[in-house]
Enzyme design. Structure first.
Site, short mmCIF file in Angstrom:
data_model
loop_
_atom_site.label_atom_id
_atom_site.label_comp_id
_atom_site.label_asym_id
_atom_site.label_seq_id
_atom_site.Cartn_x
_atom_site.Cartn_y
_atom_site.Cartn_z
N HIS A 219 -0.49 -1.46 15.82
CA HIS A 219 -0.27 -0.15 15.20
C HIS A 219 0.65 0.71 16.08
O HIS A 219 1.62 1.32 15.60
CB HIS A 219 -1.60 0.59 15.02
CG HIS A 219 -2.34 0.27 13.75
ND1 HIS A 219 -1.75 0.35 12.51
CD2 HIS A 219 -3.64 -0.06 13.53
CE1 HIS A 219 -2.65 0.07 11.57
NE2 HIS A 219 -3.80 -0.21 12.16
N ARG B 93 4.92 18.42 1.24
CA ARG B 93 5.26 17.32 2.17
C ARG B 93 6.60 16.76 1.73
O ARG B 93 6.68 15.88 0.89
CB ARG B 93 4.17 16.27 2.24
CG ARG B 93 3.68 15.74 0.92
CD ARG B 93 2.60 14.70 1.14
NE ARG B 93 1.93 14.36 -0.09
CZ ARG B 93 2.32 13.39 -0.92
NH1 ARG B 93 3.40 12.69 -0.65
NH2 ARG B 93 1.65 13.14 -2.02
N ASN C 6 9.22 13.99 -6.65
CA ASN C 6 9.33 12.54 -6.42
C ASN C 6 7.95 11.95 -6.20
O ASN C 6 7.23 12.35 -5.28
CB ASN C 6 10.22 12.30 -5.19
CG ASN C 6 10.20 10.85 -4.74
OD1 ASN C 6 9.75 9.95 -5.45
ND2 ASN C 6 10.70 10.62 -3.53
N THR C 7 7.59 11.00 -7.03
CA THR C 7 6.35 10.26 -6.80
C THR C 7 6.62 8.78 -6.98
O THR C 7 7.66 8.38 -7.50
CB THR C 7 5.22 10.76 -7.73
OG1 THR C 7 3.98 10.14 -7.36
CG2 THR C 7 5.52 10.43 -9.18
N SER C 8 5.69 7.96 -6.54
CA SER C 8 5.95 6.52 -6.54
C SER C 8 6.02 5.96 -7.96
O SER C 8 5.34 6.44 -8.87
CB SER C 8 4.87 5.79 -5.75
OG SER C 8 3.59 6.11 -6.26
N HIS D 81 -4.99 -5.43 17.58
CA HIS D 81 -4.74 -4.66 16.35
C HIS D 81 -4.17 -3.26 16.65
O HIS D 81 -3.16 -2.85 16.05
CB HIS D 81 -6.05 -4.54 15.57
CG HIS D 81 -5.91 -3.92 14.23
ND1 HIS D 81 -5.39 -4.59 13.14
CD2 HIS D 81 -6.20 -2.67 13.78
CE1 HIS D 81 -5.37 -3.79 12.09
NE2 HIS D 81 -5.86 -2.62 12.45
N HIS E 117 -6.97 -6.81 3.72
CA HIS E 117 -6.38 -5.83 2.82
C HIS E 117 -5.02 -5.45 3.38
O HIS E 117 -4.76 -5.59 4.58
CB HIS E 117 -7.25 -4.58 2.65
CG HIS E 117 -7.48 -3.81 3.93
ND1 HIS E 117 -6.60 -2.87 4.40
CD2 HIS E 117 -8.48 -3.86 4.85
CE1 HIS E 117 -7.04 -2.36 5.53
NE2 HIS E 117 -8.18 -2.96 5.84
FE FE2 Z 1 -5.79 -0.75 11.30
#
Ligand code: FE2
Length: 594
Positions: free
Chosen positions: A136, A522, A552-554, A132, A34
């Site tokens: 990050h 935010r 503002n939004t996507s 992983h 994903h």
């Molecule tokens: Fe992750």
């Protein structure tokens, strides 16, 4: 290859990279099927970054490891071919629980990430590996501009680990403590999201929003905060932490079942979304509201999460010579929790990777590999913008409009004036400018904008533009020098709309559409130097209204990824109720009258 991708290849501006002797590194995210993505790093700098979902038009690119379209775009951005890349790096260990090798030669895994058909038959000989959570952490620390920092990574799971704390410095990143998979805060929050009937891990943001409406009256005693972190104990609900023949996938299902049993025992049965077909929209829709139990469970889970994260952040800071904090991992997308970290952990500065979820691992994998081969220069600057994806100039936009026979007024750089007037008149605007943002927040490049002065704007966007729950909060973009007026208390990092702050009294009265029911907002603080056109639009709106703030939004509908190309934007614009669309300097209305 999709139509939108072919269109992009036609329009992309090639450039950069010629004559360079430093390594060209391609990082890939999405090993856990994903949020796959690609990031190209050259000279230790990010040249390009984009999520695969934006090209394939499948949200989160679920069920696939493929990064083919995003990688092909990244390469085209640098005028490079796959055979020119010095290292392809993935952000997971496919051999876990065996230790990760430095690189592997696995044709099936390679083909799953990069289909040779998209690269003229080229295929990398090997894939380099970065663990992983290290990927990050690297995605945050190496973009923070900090020379030293504490590091906090929290997600569902990656390479056997769910939470990591440590520090970054001149010699790289070291973890001082890691929590194993059966202590997953990300899975805990996913289980709560399922229990309140909102969806799976991709809907965690809904639970965060719902929490603002509730009271944290439930004691979720299977998640206990400790002096230096947290502990999850689901043994009372039948969970054994050992793996069986089904591996992690089977354990994940057992974990969610045990969590569900615990939540049922404490709060009552799981809530089911009462889906029904709406012939007016042609979509399935859920109930418009929520029960007190649902909101209180969300609030209780949010509080438990925040307490655990605060303890972790304080512990990470205590083990670091620096009072700065870097945050990444999917749980790092929780804006409310990040706000609590800022207020309570004692950090003097904080950087949250805007693509904190697994998509950002492409960035971290590439930058960590660059460090390993000595290609990461010291004195790195802080990432302040997320517009690292495809960009389209006005000539390319004109070609698209002509191809579809769409009438538009060409305002060029003066586009901000008429758009500001539309916004002041209460119109909703699709705003498509510059490079597409990486990460889930639109930041004035692929945005839907509206007047923040009335809650009617929020309600209209939730109900008919985004077609989602009416109670979902929406966020403001504001000129940076207005922060003191609208934020209560010292503003911390606010480049990426990923940290919630307390709203001031002025914010509650003047921009109520962007203040959540819990009294927070935010914000994205917009600087003229880095975002000149967006800053001019905010100034233009202020000239019309006295308020240098926009909702503002996507730029997408609920079920689709953020728009990538002009064609995507036109499709979303004409399929929905947006009033006008600003494509670069071109202004488009549905009536043809502007
Ligand atoms: Fe992750």
């Amino acid at each position: 290859m999709t139509q939108s991708f072919l269109q992009y290849i036609h329009y992309v501006e090639f450039g950069g990279g010629e004559g360079n002797t430093m390594a060209l590194i391609l990082g890939l995210g999405g090993g856990y099927r994903h949020d796959s993505s690609a990031c190209l790093v050259q000279d230790g700098r990010i040249v390009a970054f984009a999520e695969e979902e934006r090209f394939r038009r499948v949200k989160h690119n679920r069920g696939s490891r493929s990064c083919s379209l995003s990688a092909a775009w990244c390469l085209s951005r640098a005028g490079a071919r796959l055979r020119d890349v010095d290292a392809v790096v993935i952000a997971f260990n496919p051999r876990w629980p065996e230790p990760a090798p430095d690189a592997i030669d696995d044709p099936h895994l390679t083909a799953a990430h990069l289909d040779p058909g998209h690269f003229g038959g080229d295929r990398p000989e090997r894939l380099h590996l970065v663990e992983h959570h290290l990927a990050h952490a690297a995605s945050a620390f190496y973009c923070s501009g900090f020379d030293e920092s504490a590091v906090l990574v929290v997600d569902g799971y990656g390479d056997g680990v769910t939470t990591s704390i440590g520090r970054g410095g001149p010699d790289g990143i070291t973890f001082t403590r890691q929590y194993p998979y059966h202590q997953s805060l990300g899975w805990f929050y996913e289980a709560v999201t399922q229990h309140v009937g909102l969806g799976d891990f991709t809907s965690a943001g809904k639970t965060m929003g719902l929490a603002g409406y509730g009271e944290p009256r439930y004691d979720l005693d299977f998640l206990r905060t400790t002096a230096d972190g947290y502990e999850i104990d689901l043994s009372r609900y039948g969970l054994r932490s050992t793996l069986t023949g089904g591996g992690l996938a089977e354990f994940y299902a057992r974990y969610l079942r045990a969590c569900s049993a615990a939540l049922t025992a404490i709060t009552g049965p799981a809530h089911r979304a009462d889906l029904r077909y709406d012939p007016a929209t042609g979509r399935m829709s859920g109930p418009p509201g929520f029960t007190r139990t649902q909101a209180d469970l969300a609030a209780s889970a949010q509080l438990a999460l925040e307490r655990g994260l605060s303890a972790l952040a304080r512990e990470a800071l205590a083990g670091s010579p620096s009072r700065r904090l870097c945050v990444a991992g999917g749980v790092g997308l929780n804006c409310s929790a990040n706000g609590v970290l800022w207020r309570t952990a004692g950090a003097t500065d904080m950087f949250v990777q805007p693509a904190a979820g697994d998509a950002g691992c492409a960035i971290g994998a590439a930058l960590e590999h660059a460090r390993r081969i000595g290609d990461l220069p010291a004195g790195r600057t802080r990432l302040t913008g997320a517009g690292l994806g495809p960009a389209f100039d006005d000539a390319a936009i004109r070609d698209t409009l002509d191809a579809y026979g769409i009438t538009a007024a060409d305002h060029g750089d003066d586009i901000t004036g008429p758009v500001a007037k539309h916004l002041a008149a209460g119109h909703t605007v699709g705003w498509f400018q510059d490079g597409m943002e990486g990460g889930p927040r639109a930041l004035g490049h692929r945005s839907i904008l509206a007047d923040p002065r009335t809650t009617a704007s929020r309600d209209r966007i939730n109900s008919v533009v985004k077609r989602r729950e009416m109670w979902r909060p929406l966020a403001p973009s504001m000129l940076a020098d207005a922060a003191g007026e609208y934020i209560d208390g010292p503003a911390g990092p606010a480049d990426f709309m990923i940290v919630a702050y307390r709203a001031s009294a002025a914010a509650r009265s003047r921009i109520p559409a962007t203040v959540h029911v819990d009294g927070t907002l935010r914000p994205q603080l917009v600087e003229e130097a880095s975002e000149p056109r967006y800053a001019r639009l905010l100034a233009g709106f202020a000239a019309e209204t006295g308020v240098p703030v926009l909702l503002n939004t996507s730029f997408n509908h609920e079920a689709e990824p953020i728009v990538c190309t002009p064609t995507d934007a036109l499709r979303t614009f004409f399929a929905g109720p947006l009033d006008v669309l600003a494509l670069g300097g071109h202004l488009i209305s549905k009536s043809g009258r502007l």
